[in-house]
Structures are given as structure tokens and as C-alpha cells.
Design a protein around this motif. Structure first.
Motif, PDB file in Angstrom:
ATOM      1  N   PRO A  30       0.818  -1.228   0.000  1.00 60.86           N
ATOM      2  CA  PRO A  30       0.000   0.000   0.000  1.00 60.86           C
ATOM      3  C   PRO A  30       0.845   1.268   0.000  1.00 60.86           C
ATOM      4  CG  PRO A  30      -0.937  -1.618   1.508  1.00 60.86           C
ATOM      5  CD  PRO A  30       0.397  -2.164   1.075  1.00 60.86           C
ATOM      6  N   ALA A  31       1.930   1.288   0.772  1.00 61.45           N
ATOM      7  CA  ALA A  31       2.797   2.477   0.784  1.00 61.45           C
ATOM      8  C   ALA A  31       3.455   2.680  -0.574  1.00 61.45           C
ATOM      9  CB  ALA A  31       3.859   2.328   1.872  1.00 61.45           C
ATOM     10  N   MET A  32       3.873   1.615  -1.194  1.00 61.83           N
ATOM     11  CA  MET A  32       4.482   1.689  -2.522  1.00 61.83           C
ATOM     12  C   MET A  32       3.486   2.240  -3.545  1.00 61.83           C
ATOM     13  SD  MET A  32       5.678  -1.626  -4.706  1.00 61.83           S
ATOM     14  CE  MET A  32       6.058  -1.538  -6.470  1.00 61.83           C
ATOM     15  N   TYR A  33       2.253   1.760  -3.489  1.00 56.59           N
ATOM     16  CA  TYR A  33       1.231   2.214  -4.444  1.00 56.59           C
ATOM     17  C   TYR A  33       0.861   3.675  -4.221  1.00 56.59           C
ATOM     18  CZ  TYR A  33       0.360  -2.472  -6.339  1.00 56.59           C
ATOM     19  OH  TYR A  33       0.477  -3.680  -6.987  1.00 56.59           O
ATOM     20  N   ARG A  34       0.820   4.101  -2.960  1.00 57.50           N
ATOM     21  CA  ARG A  34       0.533   5.509  -2.694  1.00 57.50           C
ATOM     22  C   ARG A  34       1.635   6.397  -3.280  1.00 57.50           C
ATOM     23  NH1 ARG A  34      -1.259   3.383   2.355  1.00 57.50           N
ATOM     24  NH2 ARG A  34       0.785   3.826   3.313  1.00 57.50           N
ATOM     25  N   ARG A  35       2.872   5.944  -3.107  1.00 55.48           N
ATOM     26  CA  ARG A  35       3.988   6.717  -3.673  1.00 55.48           C
ATOM     27  C   ARG A  35       3.900   6.765  -5.186  1.00 55.48           C
ATOM     28  NH1 ARG A  35       8.327   4.692  -5.878  1.00 55.48           N
ATOM     29  NH2 ARG A  35       8.187   2.687  -4.774  1.00 55.48           N
TER      30      ARG A  35
END
Length: 291
Positions: free
Chosen positions: A251-256
């Protein structure tokens, strides 16, 4: 007396984590143990059968003891593969049940649904009751399981696996020796080491088509080690690493990535950066609640 690790084989290798080959679901130590105790005994029993002697085949019913996420479910699949290859089971059925799903009135039904295959009683440690507890549902279920194990019409047609956590399982078996006698020696599923958890993280990356940058890998390993050092009896081992990727890293990767613009390419869309990895917080209480 309780059980000790010397009472049965200990699974410690990261190879118990799922691989393409079912034989690698468990460690070489346990493969060797089953080869000696099951396959060899089965072969000798078949030789005796040819001479009209009793085969005295090994007991199939199995106890798996380990903390969460240590590979007990994978071991069940290994057992099904093993006993089917020996002709001792004839079905692909693996039926899972728990204390909340079963009652004294349905034990026989659960067993009948698993005939030819395996009935897995998950979280079987929940069947243990303290000595000062009155007769209860758990005791009735244990008595019903013993009745099913002793039923001469069913003894060779199904397999029961009791799967649970160490403390409760050892207490359960000490309380009910008449239950324990129907099983081979317990199989202990050891906790993964930090190095093994790093290997599981690599598997998670491969399964999810993502790549760790060198700095992200360092940060991830530091986070895993931190959690490992703070672990308690509820530490989820492989499951912890899987949840770490699915609930935090990806999820953090996708938000970035959603904030970035430019020409997409497979590498950039697969790369995990340090900022995608959770940071270690200062207080132990915070750290334990980060997932």
C-alpha cells in the motif's frame, strides 16, 4: 509430564515454507524421520502381508505443535501427499474444523466427511481445560474424538491431525493420555529464525512481482529483526512477513507511485524504496502494534 522437543522431530528449516515441490514443505530432518518411521515400516508391513502376517502399519494420526505461522498447514499437505503415495489414504480431502465449528453432536459427522482423507482440528490447544473447570463442551468433544479413533470400522480409513500451540497442546495431551496413545510422536514446528524470515520476504517479493532496492532490503531486514526480538507467543512468523507486505509495504508503494508521473516501465512499477518500508518506532509498545 509434558512433552519435550526430544519427543518428536523438530522442523526448523526455511524449506518448510511453501515451495513448488511438495516434498520441500517440511525440513530434511522431518523428511528423514518420515522415511524411517513411516515409509520403511509400511514397506516391511507389506512384505509381512504377503506372508499372511499382520502388517502392523504405522499410526497415521498426527500432532503438529507450533506457534502461529510456522508451517503447520503446509505440513498437512505433505502428510496427505505421503500417505496417498503409500496407498494408506485414497482421497484429496482435507477438512478443517475448530472448536467453534464443532460440537459433541457433530464430531462423528466431521469424521464421516473426512473419510479417505484428513480431518484437521485447528487450534486444538483450545480443547484443554484447567483442572478446576467443570465438565464442559471441550471435554465432551475430546471424548467423542477418542470414540471415533477407537471405532474399529474407521481406524484405517481416515487421518486426524491435531494442530495447535505448544503450551495448550502439551497440557491437553498430558490431561488425556487415552487421546495421546492414538498418535505418533508429535511434530514440533520451530519458529523461523530472522534469516529464514528474510528468505520468506524474498519469496513474498517474487510472488507479488516486486523488487526491493538495496536500501529498502536493509531497512526491511532491520524492521523484521526488530519485530523478531520483541516477539511473544502470538508472533506470526511467516504470516507476519506476508501481512507486512500486503498491509504495509505494497500500500505504501502504491501511494507513492500514485503521486509520481512519467513514463511507466515495469522496473519502476515493481521497485520498493526505503520510504515504502515501515520505520521502527521508539517505544516497544508502538513497535508491536505497527501491523
Amino acid at each position: 509430564a509434558g512433552l519435550s522437543r526430544e519427543d518428536g522431530p523438530l522442523i526448523t528449516s526455511k524449506d518448510k515454507y511453501m515451495r513448488k515441490n511438495i516434498s520441500a514443505f517440511v525440513s530434511a530432518d522431518v523428511n528423514k524421520w518420515f522415511t524411517q518411521e513411516v515409509i520403511t515400516c509400511h514397506a516391511t508391513g507389506e512384505r509381512r502381508g504377503i506372508m499372511d502376517l499382520k502388517k502392523n502399519l504405522p499410526v497415521m494420526h498426527t500432532i503438529l505443535i507450533g506457534n502461529p505461522g510456522t508451517g503447520k498447514s503446509y505440513c498437512v499437505h505433505y502428510l496427505l501427499h505421503l500417505y496417498k503415495s503409500l496407498g494408506m489414504l485414497d482421497s484429496d480431502i482435507i477438512r478443517y474444523t475448530t472448536l467453534t465449528k464443532i460440537s459433541n453432536n457433530t464430531v462423528s459427522s466431521e469424521v464421516n466427511c473426512a473419510v479417505g482423507g484428513i480431518l484437521v482440528f485447528e487450534n486444538a490447544h483450545e480443547l484443554y481445560h484447567s483442572e478446576n473447570k467443570a465438565i464442559d463442551t471441550e471435554q465432551q468433544i475430546v471424548r467423542s474424538l477418542i470414540d471415533e479413533l477407537e471405532d474399529p470400522m474407521k481406524q484405517s480409513s481416515w487421518m486426524l491431525v491435531l494442530s495447535g500451540e505448544p503450551k495448550g497442546m502439551e497440557s491437553l495431551l498430558a490431561t488425556y493420555p487415552e487421546l495421546k496413545k492414538h498418535f505418533q510422536e508429535p511434530i514440533y514446528m520451530g519458529d523461523f529464525t530472522p534469516e529464514e524470515l528474510y528468505g520468506i520476504a524474498d519469496n513474498c517479493c517474487g510472488d507479488r512481482d516486486i523488487i526491493l532496492s538495496s536500501e529498502a532490503r536493509k531497512k526491511l531486514e532491520m524492521f523484521i529483526l526488530h519485530k523478531y526480538n520483541l516477539r511473544g507467543p502470538d508472533f506470526e512468523n511467516a504470516r507476519f512477513v506476508q501481512r507486512l507486505f500486503d498491509e504495509r509495504v505494497i500500500p505504501a508503494m502504491y501511494r507513492r507511485l500514485s503521486r509520481e508521473s512519467g513514463n511507466d516501465n515495469a522496473y519502476d512499477l515493481s521497485l520498493v524504496l526505503p520510504e515504502d518500508i515501515p520505520s521502527i518506532r521508539g517505544r516497544a509498545g508502538d513497535a508491536m502494534n505497527e501491523l
